[in-house]
Design an enzyme around this catalytic site. Sequence first.
Site, PDB file in Angstrom:
ATOM      1  N   SER A   1      49.309  35.449  42.461  1.00 16.36           N
ATOM      2  CA  SER A   1      48.134  36.214  42.890  1.00 16.36           C
ATOM      3  C   SER A   1      48.565  37.432  43.699  1.00 16.36           C
ATOM      4  O   SER A   1      49.203  37.293  44.759  1.00 16.36           O
ATOM      5  CB  SER A   1      47.222  35.324  43.725  1.00 16.36           C
ATOM      6  OG  SER A   1      46.230  36.132  44.328  1.00 16.36           O
TER       7      SER A   1
ATOM      8  N   HIS B   1      47.574  37.228  38.530  1.00 18.75           N
ATOM      9  CA  HIS B   1      46.201  36.890  38.928  1.00 18.75           C
ATOM     10  C   HIS B   1      45.692  37.992  39.861  1.00 18.75           C
ATOM     11  O   HIS B   1      46.340  38.350  40.843  1.00 18.75           O
ATOM     12  CB  HIS B   1      46.204  35.531  39.633  1.00 18.75           C
ATOM     13  CG  HIS B   1      44.854  35.006  39.961  1.00 18.75           C
ATOM     14  ND1 HIS B   1      44.019  34.429  39.026  1.00 18.75           N
ATOM     15  CD2 HIS B   1      44.168  34.961  41.130  1.00 18.75           C
ATOM     16  CE1 HIS B   1      42.899  34.038  39.605  1.00 18.75           C
ATOM     17  NE2 HIS B   1      42.948  34.368  40.886  1.00 18.75           N
TER      18      HIS B   1
ATOM     19  N   ASP C   1      43.310  27.307  41.659  1.00 24.87           N
ATOM     20  CA  ASP C   1      43.472  28.496  42.506  1.00 24.87           C
ATOM     21  C   ASP C   1      43.176  28.148  43.966  1.00 24.87           C
ATOM     22  O   ASP C   1      42.052  27.796  44.306  1.00 24.87           O
ATOM     23  CB  ASP C   1      42.495  29.577  41.999  1.00 24.87           C
ATOM     24  CG  ASP C   1      42.666  30.917  42.695  1.00 24.87           C
ATOM     25  OD1 ASP C   1      43.592  31.057  43.506  1.00 24.87           O
ATOM     26  OD2 ASP C   1      41.859  31.818  42.385  1.00 24.87           O
TER      27      ASP C   1
ATOM     28  N   MET D   1      38.545  26.102  41.998  1.00 27.12           N
ATOM     29  CA  MET D   1      38.965  26.592  43.313  1.00 27.12           C
ATOM     30  C   MET D   1      39.340  25.397  44.189  1.00 27.12           C
ATOM     31  O   MET D   1      38.556  24.460  44.340  1.00 27.12           O
ATOM     32  CB  MET D   1      37.826  27.345  44.004  1.00 27.12           C
ATOM     33  CG  MET D   1      37.422  28.664  43.400  1.00 27.12           C
ATOM     34  SD  MET D   1      38.599  30.038  43.464  1.00 27.12           S
ATOM     35  CE  MET D   1      39.414  29.910  45.026  1.00 27.12           C
TER      36      MET D   1
ATOM     37  N   HIS E   1      39.897  37.581  38.325  1.00 31.46           N
ATOM     38  CA  HIS E   1      38.975  36.593  38.924  1.00 31.46           C
ATOM     39  C   HIS E   1      37.953  37.370  39.751  1.00 31.46           C
ATOM     40  O   HIS E   1      38.282  37.905  40.807  1.00 31.46           O
ATOM     41  CB  HIS E   1      39.834  35.652  39.791  1.00 31.46           C
ATOM     42  CG  HIS E   1      39.078  34.615  40.546  1.00 31.46           C
ATOM     43  ND1 HIS E   1      39.655  33.872  41.565  1.00 31.46           N
ATOM     44  CD2 HIS E   1      37.794  34.153  40.445  1.00 31.46           C
ATOM     45  CE1 HIS E   1      38.770  33.018  42.052  1.00 31.46           C
ATOM     46  NE2 HIS E   1      37.636  33.176  41.402  1.00 31.46           N
TER      47      HIS E   1
ATOM     48  N   MET F   1      37.044  40.915  45.163  1.00 31.04           N
ATOM     49  CA  MET F   1      36.091  40.387  46.151  1.00 31.04           C
ATOM     50  C   MET F   1      35.155  41.493  46.613  1.00 31.04           C
ATOM     51  O   MET F   1      35.602  42.620  46.852  1.00 31.04           O
ATOM     52  CB  MET F   1      36.856  39.857  47.365  1.00 31.04           C
ATOM     53  CG  MET F   1      37.879  38.803  47.012  1.00 31.04           C
ATOM     54  SD  MET F   1      38.695  38.228  48.502  1.00 31.04           S
ATOM     55  CE  MET F   1      39.895  37.099  47.797  1.00 31.04           C
TER      56      MET F   1
ATOM     57  N   MET G   1      35.124  37.539  42.193  1.00 26.70           N
ATOM     58  CA  MET G   1      34.347  36.837  43.231  1.00 26.70           C
ATOM     59  C   MET G   1      33.297  37.826  43.715  1.00 26.70           C
ATOM     60  O   MET G   1      33.435  38.488  44.735  1.00 26.70           O
ATOM     61  CB  MET G   1      35.289  36.389  44.355  1.00 26.70           C
ATOM     62  CG  MET G   1      36.139  35.193  43.957  1.00 26.70           C
ATOM     63  SD  MET G   1      37.584  34.960  44.994  1.00 26.70           S
ATOM     64  CE  MET G   1      38.712  36.086  44.177  1.00 26.70           C
TER      65      MET G   1
ATOM     66  N   ASP H   1      42.533  39.184  42.103  1.00 22.90           N
ATOM     67  CA  ASP H   1      41.315  38.737  42.784  1.00 22.90           C
ATOM     68  C   ASP H   1      40.445  39.913  43.187  1.00 22.90           C
ATOM     69  O   ASP H   1      40.885  40.779  43.938  1.00 22.90           O
ATOM     70  CB  ASP H   1      41.701  37.958  44.048  1.00 22.90           C
ATOM     71  CG  ASP H   1      42.258  36.587  43.736  1.00 22.90           C
ATOM     72  OD1 ASP H   1      41.577  35.817  43.035  1.00 22.90           O
ATOM     73  OD2 ASP H   1      43.382  36.297  44.195  1.00 22.90           O
TER      74      ASP H   1
HETATM   75  C1  DX5 Z   1      41.234  33.053  47.009  1.00 20.93           C
HETATM   76  C2  DX5 Z   1      41.823  33.658  45.750  1.00 20.93           C
HETATM   77  C3  DX5 Z   1      43.171  33.166  45.412  1.00 20.93           C
HETATM   78  C4  DX5 Z   1      44.237  33.408  46.442  1.00 20.93           C
HETATM   79  C5  DX5 Z   1      45.216  32.291  46.335  1.00 20.93           C
HETATM   80  O1  DX5 Z   1      39.899  33.391  47.110  1.00 20.93           O
HETATM   81  O2  DX5 Z   1      40.984  33.429  44.634  1.00 20.93           O
HETATM   82  O3  DX5 Z   1      43.594  33.654  44.149  1.00 20.93           O
HETATM   83  O4  DX5 Z   1      44.903  34.619  46.290  1.00 20.93           O
HETATM   84  O5  DX5 Z   1      46.155  32.455  47.329  1.00 20.93           O
HETATM   85  P1  DX5 Z   1      47.030  31.271  47.877  1.00 20.93           P
HETATM   86  O6  DX5 Z   1      47.880  30.786  46.757  1.00 20.93           O
HETATM   87  O7  DX5 Z   1      47.808  31.900  48.988  1.00 20.93           O
HETATM   88  O8  DX5 Z   1      46.086  30.205  48.362  1.00 20.93           O
HETATM   89 ZN    ZN Z   2      41.720  33.867  42.516  1.00 18.74          ZN
END
Ligand code: DX5
Ligand code: ZN
Length: 213
Positions: A7, A32, A171, A137, A66, A36, A68, A34
């Site tokens: 990620s 990956h 994740d 998650m 991903h 947000m 969010m 993310d």
């Molecule tokens: C959290 C993200 C994850 C995050 C995971 O909301 O969706 O992808 O980056 O990070 P680690 O592996 O550090 O928990």
């Molecule tokens: Zn993620």
Amino acid sequence: MIELAPSLLAADLLHLGKEVEMMMDCGVSTLHFDVMDAHFVPNLSFGPSLCKTVKAAHPACTMDVHLMMDNPLDYVQVFADAGAHTLTLHLEVLEDVPGAMGAIRRAGMRCGLSVKPKTPAENLLPYLNTVDHILIMTVEPGFGGQKFMPEQVEKIRLLRSAGFTGVISVDGGVNAENAALLVRAGANHLVMGTAFFRADNPRRIADAIKELT
Ligand code: DX5
Ligand code: ZN
């Protein structure tokens, strides 16, 4: 085959190019990404322009995006244009799951559905024939570096025993220690932020995941 998807959230943001090169040098080509929006989760991260920049610099990199976000449907075409390979949306914000997954497919991407820890896996059961990819998650979404929630593993078993044959991704708090347990439960895609990008030896992590079957 078990796919490792580091990620980008946990990478050294001042040296993103070097971090992605390092990942590719470890023989890992899925990243990956993310996204947000500060509404669905209490944090802001990256947008489509960074996704496009990474993909342009590393065409061999598979972008696992991903979202969010409260309004992910407004961004389906945007992320298709930005080079996303898989686009995962949260079940919690969708009114019409088959419609959303169809829009992702029509835009040329693989479609994914994610659930937060408090959403039961049973809520996914009506869509097992509709999705390519399910992301479980194992932390509350929003931040990297949180502690893995082991009680979520049961969701993976439930999806496999219900006959889901697609990708099951995990994740949040995934590391070299809990990876084997996740794979035994039926996961075949492991998102790893902190445990990969902040490792002393990320190559060793990548090699350990390759050994899992
Ligand atoms: C959290 C993200 C994850 C995050 C995971 O909301 O969706 O992808 O980056 O990070 P680690 O592996 O550090 O928990
Ligand atoms: Zn993620």
